[in-house]
Enzyme design. Structure first.
Site, PDB file in Angstrom:
ATOM      1  N   HIS A 115     -73.327 -37.870  71.662  1.00 39.39           N
ATOM      2  CA  HIS A 115     -72.644 -37.114  70.602  1.00 39.39           C
ATOM      3  C   HIS A 115     -72.654 -37.833  69.249  1.00 39.39           C
ATOM      4  O   HIS A 115     -72.254 -37.245  68.244  1.00 39.39           O
ATOM      5  CB  HIS A 115     -71.198 -36.822  70.999  1.00 39.39           C
ATOM      6  CG  HIS A 115     -71.065 -35.874  72.141  1.00 39.39           C
ATOM      7  ND1 HIS A 115     -71.668 -34.626  72.153  1.00 39.39           N
ATOM      8  CD2 HIS A 115     -70.407 -35.984  73.327  1.00 39.39           C
ATOM      9  CE1 HIS A 115     -71.388 -34.017  73.293  1.00 39.39           C
ATOM     10  NE2 HIS A 115     -70.636 -34.822  74.021  1.00 39.39           N
ATOM     11  N   ASP A 151     -76.463 -33.543  80.640  1.00 41.16           N
ATOM     12  CA  ASP A 151     -75.011 -33.611  80.540  1.00 41.16           C
ATOM     13  C   ASP A 151     -74.485 -32.192  80.304  1.00 41.16           C
ATOM     14  O   ASP A 151     -75.171 -31.354  79.711  1.00 41.16           O
ATOM     15  CB  ASP A 151     -74.607 -34.518  79.381  1.00 41.16           C
ATOM     16  CG  ASP A 151     -73.115 -34.757  79.314  1.00 41.16           C
ATOM     17  OD1 ASP A 151     -72.643 -35.717  79.952  1.00 41.16           O
ATOM     18  OD2 ASP A 151     -72.409 -33.983  78.635  1.00 41.16           O
ATOM     19  N   HIS A 153     -72.284 -31.197  78.276  1.00 46.17           N
ATOM     20  CA  HIS A 153     -72.045 -30.938  76.859  1.00 46.17           C
ATOM     21  C   HIS A 153     -73.346 -31.138  76.079  1.00 46.17           C
ATOM     22  O   HIS A 153     -74.147 -32.005  76.418  1.00 46.17           O
ATOM     23  CB  HIS A 153     -70.974 -31.882  76.302  1.00 46.17           C
ATOM     24  CG  HIS A 153     -69.641 -31.764  76.966  1.00 46.17           C
ATOM     25  ND1 HIS A 153     -69.298 -32.499  78.085  1.00 46.17           N
ATOM     26  CD2 HIS A 153     -68.567 -30.994  76.677  1.00 46.17           C
ATOM     27  CE1 HIS A 153     -68.056 -32.189  78.448  1.00 46.17           C
ATOM     28  NE2 HIS A 153     -67.590 -31.273  77.608  1.00 46.17           N
ATOM     29  N   ASP A 230     -70.938 -33.903  84.597  1.00 43.82           N
ATOM     30  CA  ASP A 230     -69.833 -32.988  84.308  1.00 43.82           C
ATOM     31  C   ASP A 230     -70.232 -31.527  84.484  1.00 43.82           C
ATOM     32  O   ASP A 230     -69.445 -30.624  84.187  1.00 43.82           O
ATOM     33  CB  ASP A 230     -69.270 -33.224  82.904  1.00 43.82           C
ATOM     34  CG  ASP A 230     -70.332 -33.434  81.855  1.00 43.82           C
ATOM     35  OD1 ASP A 230     -71.524 -33.279  82.160  1.00 43.82           O
ATOM     36  OD2 ASP A 230     -69.970 -33.779  80.707  1.00 43.82           O
TER      37      ASP A 230
END
Length: 304
Positions: A115, A151, A153, A230
């Site tokens: 991120h 991932d 996200h 996740d």
């Protein structure tokens, strides 16, 4: 193929009370792998400030170094976080080096990184581990590289750093909408496969296969995998449908794609499941390319 794990016990030293990006999640993975006697562990060295400046601004590096970050409960000013973040980057660099020598390697490190953009932290990330490794070791050699981000996200920082670059593609499969709110469409060298809440595992896997097809057509010499867990059905932060068996099959299908590979740990926040989930993914990665065939794969999975 044997696998190397780049890991230091220093990654377990810091913690923010109540924060999901905890040392327990990494310890659960390492304990499980040690119990199963999978691979060998290598201690990383810290990356340098010069390495960070290949992808990040001087301002961002100084702010992390001197604990001058703006208030963000997701990405807090933790004491000595700079030292842990440069060690995490160093683990990624070592994994990439080993991959270019023909060895599969997995950086089991924290904090994660996908991120963080050129001048902005976020989402539990301080420096972009994948971006530093790709920029220093891969792009300077002028070879083609793909980043596969699984991932849950979207890796907005990695996308920002590499968008528009030659010889590299960024490919992501992620829940949408979710943090950070990006990744709804593809453009240029960035290929996004959003998965909507309520989707089935079959829908996710269909998009995963399309993502692998993009990479295969690009024919990279090396593939960096940002591995988050996740997307697991029991993860507390997202609403994705995958079970352990799906990570095994993803690992197996990644192995079948041509190109050298290294893996970097990103997210995954269910401490009670992440050890076995990561192990299943690694067992899939370690399968030989000629061991395809769905029935055979399912039989092998029963022994995992």
């Amino acid at each position: 193929m044997p696998i190397n794990f780049i890991y230091s016990s220093r990654f377990l030293e810091y913690k923010e009370a109540g924060h999901p990006e905890s040392p327990e999640r990494l310890k659960a993975i390492v304990d499980f792998l040690e119990k199963k006697k999978v691979g060998r562990f290598i201690v990383p060295q810290e990356c340098t400030e010069e390495d960070l400046l290949l992808v990040h601004s001087k301002e961002l590096v100084n702010n992390v170094m001197n604990n001058l970050l703006p208030y963000d409960p997701d990405t807090p000013n933790i004491k000595n976080i700079y030292r842990y973040a440069v060690l995490s980057c160093g683990a990624s660099l070592e994994a990439c080096r080993l991959a270019l020598r023909g060895q599969m390697a997995f950086a089991l490190s924290r904090p994660p990184g996908h991120h963080t953009g050129r001048n902005r932290i976020g989402g539990f990330c301080y420096f972009n581990n994948m971006a530093v490794a790709i920029k220093k070791i891969v792009l300077n050699k002028g070879i083609k590289a793909a980043i596969l981000d699984i991932d849950g996200h979207h890796g907005n920082g990695t996308e920002e750093i590499f968008k528009g670059m030659d010889n590299i593609i960024y490919v992501s499969i992620h829940q949408f909408p979710s943090f950070p709110g990006t990744g709804s469409t593809s453009f240029g060298n960035c290929y996004n496969f959003p998965v909507y809440v309520g989707s089935t595992a079959e829908t996710y896997m269909e998009k995963f296969k399309r993502a692998l097809n993009v990479i295969s057509e690009f024919s990279p010499e090396i593939i960096g995998i940002s591995a988050g867990f996740d997307t697991h059905i029991k993860d507390p932060l997202l609403q994705m449908p995958l079970e352990d068996k799906h990570y095994y099959f993803m690992g197996k299908e990644i192995t079948a794609v041509e190109g050298k590979k290294f893996i970097i740990l990103e997210g995954g926040y269910n401490v009670s499941t992440i050890g076995h989930t990561c192990y299943c993914f690694i067992k899939g990665l370690m399968k030989e390319k000629n061991q395809v065939g769905k029935k055979q794969g399912e039989e092998k999975f029963k022994q995992v």
